[in-house]
Write an enzyme that holds these catalytic residues in place. Sequence first.
Site, short mmCIF file in Angstrom:
data_model
loop_
_atom_site.label_atom_id
_atom_site.label_comp_id
_atom_site.label_asym_id
_atom_site.label_seq_id
_atom_site.Cartn_x
_atom_site.Cartn_y
_atom_site.Cartn_z
N GLY A 69 0.68 -1.25 -0.06
CA GLY A 69 0.23 0.26 0.38
C GLY A 69 0.78 1.07 -0.30
O GLY A 69 0.64 2.35 -0.87
N ASN A 72 2.63 1.60 -3.82
CA ASN A 72 1.70 1.81 -4.23
C ASN A 72 1.34 3.81 -4.49
O ASN A 72 1.09 3.87 -5.12
CB ASN A 72 0.23 1.77 -3.95
CG ASN A 72 -1.01 1.96 -5.47
OD1 ASN A 72 -1.58 2.69 -5.51
ND2 ASN A 72 -0.76 0.70 -6.25
N GLU A 278 -4.72 -2.92 -3.17
CA GLU A 278 -6.21 -2.88 -3.57
C GLU A 278 -6.91 -3.38 -3.90
O GLU A 278 -6.85 -3.44 -5.22
CB GLU A 278 -5.51 -0.66 -3.63
CG GLU A 278 -4.83 -0.31 -2.83
CD GLU A 278 -5.38 0.51 -1.35
OE1 GLU A 278 -6.49 0.17 -1.36
OE2 GLU A 278 -4.97 0.56 -0.82
#
Length: 298
Positions: A69, A72, A278
Amino acid sequence: MRKRKQQPVLLLHRKSANRPEVKAAVKAVRRRGVDLLVRIPWNKRDKRKQVKALLREGYSRIIAGGGDGTLNAVADAVVNYRKTGQSVSMGILPLGTANDFAHGLALPCDDLEACLYLAATGKPRPLDIGAVNGRHFINVASGGFGAEVTATTPQDIKRHLGGLAYTLNGLVKLWDMKPYAGALLLPDQPAIPYSMLLMAVGNSRLAGGGFEVAPAADPADGLLDLMLLTEGALTDPTRALAEIQTPLNPDNTLVMYRQAKAFTLESEQLLHINLDGEPITGHRFSFEVFDSALDVVY
């Protein structure tokens, strides 16, 4: 064009900030003469907000300290900011569970001090970044059965059981597993129908804790790699396993493997896709790669 600040910034995942080995790495790198700035976002939304703010303030090196996460969020912000013509780069301090992207780049993941020093002082090199329906991913976008299990496991069960929750939810769904029917659309080619159990689109090759889901993927080759496991694997799992281990074999019939700059997947059923951790859902997914869109230290 404004002058960029050369001071590297470590954007550190909140849960990692108090880990003794992380604190030790930060102190060691500073003792080696690196003027390292550390920022700790409160949550996912604050993470993206802080990255954008740091870039606007002129910092030229953002180090993603965390898992998928965090990688990203930093990669997405850096790619978008580079479109303004600014020279910015990204470093990696791998603090996730698997650190698949970092392992794929052969970073010294078991030595946090070495990783952090390299991320702060090393020379960046251009890498590609993938996108699906306009949303970026740096490592792998996976879909089908596994992604559905991840997306549909209730949060309260995750908190109580951790990784076991995914296993239990997966076993329950396994009894009612139905293939996803759809078509693969490649440029200037007839549509290729499929009935698949799971798929992975790799900008890099590793996912799920070191599994080579896209073994030929190279984040600097200007291509995305698609691996698709068809429903025939349900009746011949032994052969399916062998083909997964040799996905480039032209004689494979249960594993479909393609490389392309852009393609579209259509699904008759609602398809869950895990995008660098995600979740997204839909029936039509347009994939593309942006060549050398991200400067990364490795």
